[in-house]
Design a protein around this motif. Sequence first.
Motif, PDB file in Angstrom:
ATOM      1  N   CYS A   1      61.401 -38.524 -41.975  1.00 17.95           N
ATOM      2  CA  CYS A   1      62.380 -37.756 -42.731  1.00 17.95           C
ATOM      3  C   CYS A   1      63.811 -38.034 -42.256  1.00 17.95           C
ATOM      4  CB  CYS A   1      62.062 -36.260 -42.642  1.00 17.95           C
ATOM      5  SG  CYS A   1      60.486 -35.869 -43.442  1.00 17.95           S
TER       6      CYS A   1
ATOM      7  N   SER B   1      69.014 -31.526 -52.236  1.00 22.45           N
ATOM      8  CA  SER B   1      68.705 -32.156 -50.955  1.00 22.45           C
ATOM      9  C   SER B   1      68.125 -33.546 -51.123  1.00 22.45           C
ATOM     10  CB  SER B   1      67.736 -31.288 -50.153  1.00 22.45           C
ATOM     11  OG  SER B   1      66.469 -31.300 -50.770  1.00 22.45           O
TER      12      SER B   1
ATOM     13  N   ASP C   1      66.933 -21.227 -53.648  1.00 20.78           N
ATOM     14  CA  ASP C   1      66.664 -22.215 -54.698  1.00 20.78           C
ATOM     15  C   ASP C   1      66.048 -23.503 -54.163  1.00 20.78           C
ATOM     16  OD1 ASP C   1      67.134 -21.565 -57.329  1.00 20.78           O
ATOM     17  OD2 ASP C   1      69.280 -21.834 -57.185  1.00 20.78           O
TER      18      ASP C   1
ATOM     19  N   TYR D   1      59.356 -40.215 -47.725  1.00 18.95           N
ATOM     20  CA  TYR D   1      59.397 -41.627 -48.127  1.00 18.95           C
ATOM     21  C   TYR D   1      57.994 -42.203 -48.315  1.00 18.95           C
ATOM     22  CZ  TYR D   1      64.166 -40.802 -46.819  1.00 18.95           C
ATOM     23  OH  TYR D   1      65.417 -40.267 -46.752  1.00 18.95           O
TER      24      TYR D   1
ATOM     25  N   LEU E   1      75.013 -19.463 -39.340  1.00 18.04           N
ATOM     26  CA  LEU E   1      75.627 -18.133 -39.307  1.00 18.04           C
ATOM     27  C   LEU E   1      76.999 -18.072 -38.627  1.00 18.04           C
ATOM     28  CD1 LEU E   1      72.428 -15.986 -38.757  1.00 18.04           C
ATOM     29  CD2 LEU E   1      73.287 -17.113 -40.796  1.00 18.04           C
TER      30      LEU E   1
ATOM     31  N   TYR F   1      63.782 -24.320 -46.638  1.00 19.51           N
ATOM     32  CA  TYR F   1      64.457 -23.025 -46.643  1.00 19.51           C
ATOM     33  C   TYR F   1      63.569 -21.937 -47.262  1.00 19.51           C
ATOM     34  CZ  TYR F   1      68.828 -25.079 -45.013  1.00 19.51           C
ATOM     35  OH  TYR F   1      69.776 -25.706 -44.267  1.00 19.51           O
TER      36      TYR F   1
ATOM     37  N   LEU G   1      67.348 -34.294 -45.791  1.00 17.62           N
ATOM     38  CA  LEU G   1      66.136 -35.080 -46.005  1.00 17.62           C
ATOM     39  C   LEU G   1      66.352 -36.236 -46.960  1.00 17.62           C
ATOM     40  CD1 LEU G   1      63.612 -32.169 -46.359  1.00 17.62           C
ATOM     41  CD2 LEU G   1      63.973 -33.643 -44.390  1.00 17.62           C
ATOM     42  N   GLY G   2      67.192 -36.034 -47.934  1.00 22.27           N
ATOM     43  CA  GLY G   2      67.280 -37.015 -49.002  1.00 22.27           C
ATOM     44  C   GLY G   2      68.283 -38.104 -48.705  1.00 22.27           C
TER      45      GLY G   2
ATOM     46  N   ASN H   1      74.693 -26.581 -52.867  1.00 23.12           N
ATOM     47  CA  ASN H   1      73.477 -25.800 -53.051  1.00 23.12           C
ATOM     48  C   ASN H   1      73.802 -24.523 -53.826  1.00 23.12           C
ATOM     49  OD1 ASN H   1      70.844 -24.704 -52.593  1.00 23.12           O
ATOM     50  ND2 ASN H   1      71.757 -23.439 -50.977  1.00 23.12           N
ATOM     51  N   ARG H   2      72.941 -24.149 -54.735  1.00 23.93           N
ATOM     52  CA  ARG H   2      73.151 -22.900 -55.471  1.00 23.93           C
ATOM     53  C   ARG H   2      72.659 -21.742 -54.627  1.00 23.93           C
ATOM     54  NH1 ARG H   2      70.677 -22.397 -61.376  1.00 23.93           N
ATOM     55  NH2 ARG H   2      68.769 -22.075 -60.201  1.00 23.93           N
TER      56      ARG H   2
ATOM     57  N   MET I   1      73.980 -31.004 -40.117  1.00 21.96           N
ATOM     58  CA  MET I   1      72.863 -30.824 -41.037  1.00 21.96           C
ATOM     59  C   MET I   1      72.136 -32.146 -41.190  1.00 21.96           C
ATOM     60  SD  MET I   1      74.726 -28.573 -43.948  1.00 21.96           S
ATOM     61  CE  MET I   1      73.189 -28.309 -44.822  1.00 21.96           C
TER      62      MET I   1
ATOM     63  N   ILE J   1      75.182 -19.310 -45.618  1.00 19.75           N
ATOM     64  CA  ILE J   1      73.830 -18.800 -45.409  1.00 19.75           C
ATOM     65  C   ILE J   1      73.033 -19.616 -44.409  1.00 19.75           C
ATOM     66  CG2 ILE J   1      73.650 -17.709 -47.675  1.00 19.75           C
ATOM     67  CD1 ILE J   1      72.019 -20.133 -48.594  1.00 19.75           C
ATOM     68  N   ASP J   2      73.406 -20.855 -44.182  1.00 21.20           N
ATOM     69  CA  ASP J   2      72.561 -21.703 -43.347  1.00 21.20           C
ATOM     70  C   ASP J   2      72.973 -21.727 -41.876  1.00 21.20           C
ATOM     71  OD1 ASP J   2      71.026 -22.378 -45.545  1.00 21.20           O
ATOM     72  OD2 ASP J   2      72.158 -24.191 -45.977  1.00 21.20           O
TER      73      ASP J   2
ATOM     74  N   LEU K   1      60.694 -29.594 -62.791  1.00 24.21           N
ATOM     75  CA  LEU K   1      59.776 -29.834 -61.681  1.00 24.21           C
ATOM     76  C   LEU K   1      58.480 -30.487 -62.134  1.00 24.21           C
ATOM     77  CD1 LEU K   1      60.258 -26.751 -59.334  1.00 24.21           C
ATOM     78  CD2 LEU K   1      61.564 -28.856 -59.507  1.00 24.21           C
TER      79      LEU K   1
ATOM     80  N   ALA L   1      69.629 -27.874 -59.958  1.00 23.58           N
ATOM     81  CA  ALA L   1      69.884 -26.942 -58.853  1.00 23.58           C
ATOM     82  C   ALA L   1      68.927 -27.107 -57.664  1.00 23.58           C
ATOM     83  CB  ALA L   1      69.877 -25.502 -59.358  1.00 23.58           C
ATOM     84  N   PRO L   2      67.624 -27.208 -57.861  1.00 22.45           N
ATOM     85  CA  PRO L   2      66.756 -27.297 -56.678  1.00 22.45           C
ATOM     86  C   PRO L   2      66.671 -28.689 -56.067  1.00 22.45           C
ATOM     87  CG  PRO L   2      65.414 -27.139 -58.671  1.00 22.45           C
ATOM     88  CD  PRO L   2      66.848 -27.066 -59.109  1.00 22.45           C
ATOM     89  N   LEU L   3      67.343 -29.673 -56.666  1.00 22.35           N
ATOM     90  CA  LEU L   3      67.150 -31.070 -56.258  1.00 22.35           C
ATOM     91  C   LEU L   3      68.222 -31.609 -55.326  1.00 22.35           C
ATOM     92  CD1 LEU L   3      66.252 -32.508 -59.783  1.00 22.35           C
ATOM     93  CD2 LEU L   3      64.698 -31.596 -58.055  1.00 22.35           C
TER      94      LEU L   3
END
Lengths: 414, 414, 414, 414
Positions: free
Chosen positions: B122, A251, B220, B153, A376, B236, A17-18, A325-326, A14, A373-374, A228, A247-249
């Motif tokens: 990225c 990454s 999410d 960035y 398979l 996603y 990005l962060g 990840n949620r 994987m 989910i990411d 957000l 939750a959405p942060l």
Amino acid sequence: MRYVYLRAFCTFVMIHLGAALDNGLARTPQMGWNSWAKFGCGVSEQAVLSMAQAIVETGLDKFGYQYVVIDDCWHGPSRNRSTGAPLADPTLFPNGIKKLADEIHGLGLKLGLYSSAGSMTCARRFGSLGYEEIDAQTYAEWGIDYLKYDNCYNEGQSGTPLISYNRYRRMFDALNATGRPILYSMCNWGEDQPWNWASTIANSWRVSGDLTDNFGRYDDRCPCTSMLDCKLPGFYCSVARIIDFAAPLGSKAGTGGWNDLDILEVGNGGMTNDEYITHFSMWSILKSPLLLGNDLTSMSQDTLDIITNDAIIALNQDPTNSAANRVFSRLIEGGGSLSLWVGSLVNGTTVVAIMNTSSKHQRLHLSFDEIFIDWLPARTFSYRVFDLWQKTPSKAGETLDFSQWTNSPIWGGD
Amino acid sequence: MRYVYLRAFCTFVMIHLGAALDNGLARTPQMGWNSWAKFGCGVSEQAVLSMAQAIVETGLDKFGYQYVVIDDCWHGPSRNRSTGAPLADPTLFPNGIKKLADEIHGLGLKLGLYSSAGSMTCARRFGSLGYEEIDAQTYAEWGIDYLKYDNCYNEGQSGTPLISYNRYRRMFDALNATGRPILYSMCNWGEDQPWNWASTIANSWRVSGDLTDNFGRYDDRCPCTSMLDCKLPGFYCSVARIIDFAAPLGSKAGTGGWNDLDILEVGNGGMTNDEYITHFSMWSILKSPLLLGNDLTSMSQDTLDIITNDAIIALNQDPTNSAANRVFSRLIEGGGSLSLWVGSLVNGTTVVAIMNTSSKHQRLHLSFDEIFIDWLPARTFSYRVFDLWQKTPSKAGETLDFSQWTNSPIWGGD
Amino acid sequence: MRYVYLRAFCTFVMIHLGAALDNGLARTPQMGWNSWAKFGCGVSEQAVLSMAQAIVETGLDKFGYQYVVIDDCWHGPSRNRSTGAPLADPTLFPNGIKKLADEIHGLGLKLGLYSSAGSMTCARRFGSLGYEEIDAQTYAEWGIDYLKYDNCYNEGQSGTPLISYNRYRRMFDALNATGRPILYSMCNWGEDQPWNWASTIANSWRVSGDLTDNFGRYDDRCPCTSMLDCKLPGFYCSVARIIDFAAPLGSKAGTGGWNDLDILEVGNGGMTNDEYITHFSMWSILKSPLLLGNDLTSMSQDTLDIITNDAIIALNQDPTNSAANRVFSRLIEGGGSLSLWVGSLVNGTTVVAIMNTSSKHQRLHLSFDEIFIDWLPARTFSYRVFDLWQKTPSKAGETLDFSQWTNSPIWGGD
Amino acid sequence: MRYVYLRAFCTFVMIHLGAALDNGLARTPQMGWNSWAKFGCGVSEQAVLSMAQAIVETGLDKFGYQYVVIDDCWHGPSRNRSTGAPLADPTLFPNGIKKLADEIHGLGLKLGLYSSAGSMTCARRFGSLGYEEIDAQTYAEWGIDYLKYDNCYNEGQSGTPLISYNRYRRMFDALNATGRPILYSMCNWGEDQPWNWASTIANSWRVSGDLTDNFGRYDDRCPCTSMLDCKLPGFYCSVARIIDFAAPLGSKAGTGGWNDLDILEVGNGGMTNDEYITHFSMWSILKSPLLLGNDLTSMSQDTLDIITNDAIIALNQDPTNSAANRVFSRLIEGGGSLSLWVGSLVNGTTVVAIMNTSSKHQRLHLSFDEIFIDWLPARTFSYRVFDLWQKTPSKAGETLDFSQWTNSPIWGGD
């Protein structure tokens, strides 16, 4: 709340990005203790030393807790009137901060300090806005290893990412210029989306208003429903609310730069043991810094068991550095929700957490399709399953029954 | 999903607001292939060449796919330390980018490259912020024809249209200054409403966070419910979600400047064939660039059939350059929606698409009054109707029965 | 839709906040005709003259319609290459704009022109951004009396009130510098809340995306639910939607500075006669400029009756200059709403409008307490009531029965 | 509405974040009278003096009402044409403002004046934007003690906290430079979140659009549902709406800097006595400045009883300076809500208010767990309870029955 810890026979690839700041610090989320919840403006040399000694005596340092952070109110009544340099309160810190840092270092720990990117700190002590260079320089001379940098009295310098970035960048540059590695912990309460821009200047950034010692009560003083684009982060935010905010942060967190969910409340008395377990577990898998906020000199065994659960800490410090990840969050009739969280760990291991914030027991049938989910193919592998709180492995073919608990255990493994 | 393709005996006169950049490129949405989904940071000269050859061998170039775009990770460990010029990774691209461009050009194709309007890409390679001139100049010298320009960035340089515009404008000016026509593909994920300001500086602009290979699952990590003022575009994002995001933006697309819905996922395995048909069809009528993201060296016949449907591609490349408009979207009980899309084509032809994102068959009675909302006389004309996926014309007086399919075919005609 | 026109025996004293520009123009909302809906880019000297002559021949000038406004597409292919001055298209305007202005003035009318505060106009002709001085100077030399100033291709210069203000201020200063009184009609589609800052620089400002010739159909291309912070004003906005947008903005309109609800669609064929009556009435009481958009050379009697209803025009031109306020809006089961609007006129007269946007007849019992919410004593006075569309006064003690109509009449009086 | 006033045998230690400006003024919320509601643009020397005398004669000064504030319209037709200094209207203020200030001071009171941080005041008199220094200097020379500084005609200078801060900062600096202590009352209607940045430059800041003399009617002219990011504060906001707006902002109020909920409407006739009691009580516990807006020369006994309830005023002026917090707000079927408010006072005393905005009697069972949410030990103490409106203490073991009233009394104590 329960966790399933799965060992997969494959390696996840994987590209997240962060990822972040390259000052060599916070390769994994920082761990330690912060003075605010326990001492507030009553913090002192003696208080700090007693906590540092307690860290060593209880062996917390062996689990990774190394930063002892003095929060607001260490300040003297004013700066040095001729040089502008910051001065500590001579009564609270009679031997000065440098001496204290030496002692902390002598214990094998590191010392943190606090200031605000404003004209005053939140408790109205002198702030660092306009004094970035001399403050950073003085902190370095004192042997400081960590700076928590707050947002009070910022003179209107917010409203776009660029305005906030420029303000926090000034201290980043000043810290860099000292040559001393100082972990930079930004605390602008999630204003102007720091997760989008702080990772190149800071080792962590708060994502919300202040946490309170409560699991799920709504409080008007923490009024935003999402971070957000929140214009009033506030305070008195509950554990469940901050998890929702974060939750959405996920990454956006990565090596050297972390989403800070605020100081832990474990052991402070406002939640049940199960709630503290959930609090600590979620902070861990969301890759928040783990700063203890309780009195380390008088902990219950329950508290010590939570903050020294090495399997949970390992989730937080896992070198994959990938926040969970949620996958879903389902509202429960009568209030609360049931959510599934999945994160990637080293060696193809997966952490799975199920959080129930309702007041009732919940039965959940969970398939591998929902967990993976990411990527398979992971659905087709076999797994060993460990409960990280019960610390017992599941037996082959065993059904994992999540129905007995409202908030709690975890399965764990190697 | 079904399409009705209607030939009207009149000419629509529509002055559309969204028309754009006059660098002579992207007169219709660009088509090609991008390396990210297949290779990620494993991209190499060999990988790129094999895909370019596959384009020619499978005849995809005849359908319009001409740009071969190298995404992130082509970079060497650093820039040239004396000149600051970008350097490609000497292992992955042993003969250099210029040599590769020559070979790509020799195949009758064009070569694209990637950078970010930030301090890093990225994947944390060197970014172009502050290096716009030397980077553009080097790309031109290498013979690059296309630049995908990302947003990672960005050092807080976002928050108002003007801040983002100025940042992306710098690379536009730098590309222009080279004298080489280089298609400029902006990728700021829809932050600060690029559809309102990018058309004078870019040939396309992404309108959302990254697409994932899934038709409709909520995630999410793509948290905004609309892109009109989204502060966390994320990734996603499903096909259905991005279509929803793009629905109000159609008028902003036009000759030389397009709403980019992200790289196609057709053939990557996460959707059913009907879903891929819908994905490809909607990207086409919404005038998105069509960048393939699959492995061109091992495609199924189903995949090839979709991406080489010349009637659908003709919708995308139609010289009227008018994106389809969503006339209505009706929520279906149990989840999903049924929506009607209508677009204008050359010679008074109209494209009509009906999209069903629910899990159930839907029966829809559709009148000309619903299809022709902007120019009322069109309701009174006669039409020939073609299904662009079945490729059979309707018979006179025939009832078009949309009830047999969940997601799919299309009627088409000349 | 019905109106009640009440004559009270008292004088309202209301200090309204929204008053404005002191260039001596638009003391009441401007009235006239605009070329866009009828001619689009086919506008020409001949077209403009024929409409101007029709204004005089039909006597519309006697009702106040005096501005003949040439919208987009009057431009030649480029500016004067040596001076930078704007040039009109030599084919469409063979005698030049100055000659045309003379002829318009000879008819006792005034001439308006169009440009955009961007690098191009919406139809991609040369824009005025960066050319404010020479454009204003040329318009003045040509004898132009009115400038509609659009927002296309604004190069990202929006996002805060200050950015937009500065851009539109430049043309205001340039117009002022010419010494010629030129009515300045801002058209930035309501971006960045012009009602809060435009009144000191402009005579009117658009409050939304473009109106379409439809009473109430929702259109995805006009996606915002409110204009208070809309990031995509769009177009194809219906009459009912724009009324909804304008409802909270009434107090911002005042002498010399008006909320512009866009060019009238009366007579263009997309609405019923009752709907056009509602459209015209609401534009009037909301103090919008009244710019006709229909073909004045071939009007139906119905159309002429609407646009020459002197009682309704009197509401718009009333010297109190106080826009009507929406007292309530009640959702109707099955769609639409029933709303009450009340406005203050000279000599203590009150205008009352009831708008029914549902498809069904509605019965409404209305008390004086609901009509007179701001100044309580008005509830105790006696009133004479006139229907401004039926033009019959009510009899003493008569019940006003609003139940027979879906959309329409009005009571009026002296 | 009822209040419970509890005397606890402990001391709360709360570090509140919101504390402020150190110009020595407004240590507790300012109290006085403002001319707008009564006189509007008819204000005059005579009117102001008569009100000042009424303050002394009715003994209102003994309760703390000391500022007599002249709102808009004191201005002459223009500034002094040679010096640019402001001039008062020679007819309305024949002896000049300085003479009036002397007389006001002679009565033991203080004089306030009004201007706007714009090119004009709201009533279109000359504004102070660009004239900050000469205006502040003149006010000081006149002996002015208080400046209300409005937001009309601000030339687009808003949109981010920084833009608004800079504009209001200019007057703060100018006032400071005079050397005279002048209470600085910011009135930017809550735009750009002044609670986040005004406390270092102003003694109070308005948090919303203008209050109207109505308890709970919704008005379209006050359209925002929250002030956290409101783009149109408007006016005609009801008491209940402004309380709702202010609920999350309590922590921002503190010594020297207050959330201003606008001038009181008590005694102006638009509400019932119970509603005025609620209005006055809530303004008090939310730490709003208490500026009377009624005619002090002809007050009813009911009005006088409300504004001179010393127990309620003591809540407002309590040295703890901690605004009450809304613990919960429950929607009532049929409209309105039932909310609980709790605040900390000196010596461990707690104020408790229950507000019922529905039209029906409500029965509420309230536990100490609900009242004491922040410091848990307080739940275990014993309390004496006083009703601050009935002014009778409760008996031991007495049940406090809140069911008899819709809006009203209060329990109070020592």
